[in-house]
Design an enzyme around this catalytic site. Structure first.
Site, mmCIF file in Angstrom:
data_model
loop_
_atom_site.group_PDB
_atom_site.id
_atom_site.type_symbol
_atom_site.label_atom_id
_atom_site.label_comp_id
_atom_site.label_asym_id
_atom_site.label_seq_id
_atom_site.Cartn_x
_atom_site.Cartn_y
_atom_site.Cartn_z
ATOM 1 C CG HIS A 1 92.838 39.601 -23.091
ATOM 2 N ND1 HIS A 1 93.732 40.456 -22.501
ATOM 3 C CD2 HIS A 1 91.770 40.352 -23.418
ATOM 4 C CE1 HIS A 1 93.236 41.657 -22.461
ATOM 5 N NE2 HIS A 1 92.025 41.628 -23.010
ATOM 6 C CG HIS B 1 90.352 38.876 -18.474
ATOM 7 N ND1 HIS B 1 91.147 39.434 -19.431
ATOM 8 C CD2 HIS B 1 89.102 38.812 -19.026
ATOM 9 C CE1 HIS B 1 90.418 39.722 -20.503
ATOM 10 N NE2 HIS B 1 89.180 39.348 -20.279
HETATM 11 MN MN LIG Z 1 87.856 39.573 -22.212
#
Ligand SMILES: [Mn+2]
Length: 475
Positions: free
Chosen positions: A85, A10
């Site tokens: 994501h 992330h």
């Molecule tokens: Mn994730």
């Protein structure tokens, strides 16, 4: 053969809108890559969500390039898939850029074939290629994140069709039901254990942010399933410490999260070994009280237990007449020196008369729960494929749709009518309503299994369903 298995980095995330969290996430990534290089791995896997968004900022891209330079300088290839994501339906993504720079190789479905020292590919259909990584004789397969409704439709299992007969490593960014217990994906998994293609020596997974391993002896599969979890603490559930202070307790209790530290795996002979990565202390504080005064006193008392460099999410609970305003608590920790804190309120203004809670099953029909489950996990997905998703859902639950929605007027009513009525009258959901729903639930798994057993009809070419899927689905 030794490799590193990292997931859910992330990168680029400024958690709580705090710039220092950007640095924390970057630091964790750098540490994981440095430790991998130092361990002399043959290659590195990033099993999805390297980036927090599919269009990372120039700064995030620069930082990713800088870190990925470390293995490249040592000739250590990095193989990656895109997660929920960071995947994109655009023609060109940040992963293409990184690949162009020779910093990583993505595996999965591509429009162009790949060739080279570390990549192999096979043509599946017109401008569709399956691309994998290779290191010596070992193949590294994988597919970017897809939702369940894209991968499994009735007896069509895209993963099995794509990776039939393949060996080596399989990288996926999906929630597998077997390992999703006690995670946010418990009821919202993407794949059942029984739906995974067999034959791989190691299943390098991402998506579930806590560390989980299932050995072949538990699953019956040919290799271990492993989630290293996210590199940093991404939500309250992943707090390093928990402070509890109930109305009964005289003193607050400090507990360490039993999930332990954050990190990744170094895998040797397909046996994962956990490698810790240093993360900032993250405190989840729960304070119960029966008055504003009591809550304030306890917040002050607890603040000395929270380290200065920590993040603290403080949840206030209790029943207090008139409720509370969080603004009344912020001043308490103003001078505490705690790096970042935030208050959340679960205080109710008045006593709830009944403690009974309706379960999801009592409130929603199976069809509604399925819809909510998908919306909960994949809100982004629906900008594109909503109509298709809804028709898939309608098809799947044809029998559960109120007859009037399916056929105008002369409906084939009967078994489901009772359920519809109770939903409409809106009063308490009776046992009457539960009964047909339960029956439907019990029927379903049996039906699916039967289809499963029928399925393996090995054909030399792609099964029709895979061809259809390749035509329809975006890369
Ligand atoms: Mn994730």
């Amino acid at each position: 053969m030794k490799f590193a298995h990292i997931a859910d980095v992330h990168l680029g995330r400024e958690q709580f809108n705090q710039p220092f969290r950007y640095e924390d996430y970057l630091k964790a990534f750098r540490e994981a890559i440095e430790k991998s290089v130092k361990a002399n791995v043959d290659f590195i896997l990033i099993a999805g969500d390297l980036f927090h968004v599919s269009r990372p900022s120039p700064r995030t891209i620069r930082d990713a390039v800088e870190v990925l330079e470390l293995p490249r300088r040592k000739g250590i290839p990095v193989f990656a898939i895109e997660g929920n994501h960071d995947k994109t339906i655009r023609e060109t993504s940040v992963f293409d850029l990184l690949e162009h720079l020779g910093l990583l190789y993505t595996v999965g479905l591509k429009k162009e074939p790949r060739k080279g020292e570390f990549q192999g590919s096979k043509r599946l259909s017109e401008n569709r290629y399956l691309v994998w990584g290779k290191v010596g004789d070992l193949e590294i397969h994988g597919l970017r994140h897809h939702t369940r409704w894209q991968l499994i439709r009735g007896d069509a299992n895209v993963l099995r069709a794509l990776f039939k007969g393949k060996r080596g490593i399989l990288m996926l960014h999906q929630a597998i039901d077997y390992l999703a217990k006690d995670t946010p994906y418990q009821d919202a998994f993407d794949l059942r254990l029984s739906e995974l293609p067999d034959g791989f020596s190691y299943y390098a997974l991402g998506h579930i942010h806590v560390r989980r391993i299932a050995e072949p002896s538990q699953t019956g599969l040919s290799g271990p399933l492993a989630y290293p979890g996210s590199l940093e603490r991404t939500e309250v559930r992943e707090a390093s410490h928990i402070i509890r202070y109930s109305t009964r307790d005289k003193k607050p209790k400090v507990l360490e999260n039993r999930e332990g530290p954050k990190g990744f795996y170094i895998v040797e002979d397909f046996q994962p070994e956990f490698m810790k990565v240093e993360t900032r202390p993250f405190y989840s504080v729960r304070i119960e009280g029966n008055s504003k005064v009591e809550l304030r006193r306890k917040v002050e008392e607890v603040s000395s237990l929270i380290p200065k460099d920590a993040i603290a999410v403080i949840t206030l609970e209790g029943t207090i007449k008139g409720g509370i305003a969080l603004a009344e608590f912020n001043d308490l920790l103003k001078d505490s020196g705690i790096r970042y804190y935030t208050f959340r309120s679960r205080v109710v203004g008045e006593a709830v008369l009944s403690k009974e809670r309706l379960s999801e099953e009592e409130l929603f029909t199976e069809w509604e729960r399925e819809l909510l489950m998908h919306l909960r996990v994949e809100p982004k997905e629906f900008s594109e494929g909503l109509p298709e998703f809804v028709s898939w859902l309608m098809e799947r639950y044809e029998k559960g749709i109120p007859a009037k929605a399916m056929v105008p007027k002369k409906a084939q009513v009967a078994p489901e009518a009772g359920k519809e009525k109770t939903a409409e009258t809106g009063e308490r959901v009776t046992k009457k309503a539960k009964a047909p729903e339960k029956a439907a639930k019990e029927k379903k798994p049996g039906k699916e299994e039967k289809n499963h057993e029928k399925k393996p009809t090995p054909k030399p070419k792609n099964p029709a369903s895979l061809d259809a899927w390749l035509r329809r689905d975006k890369l």
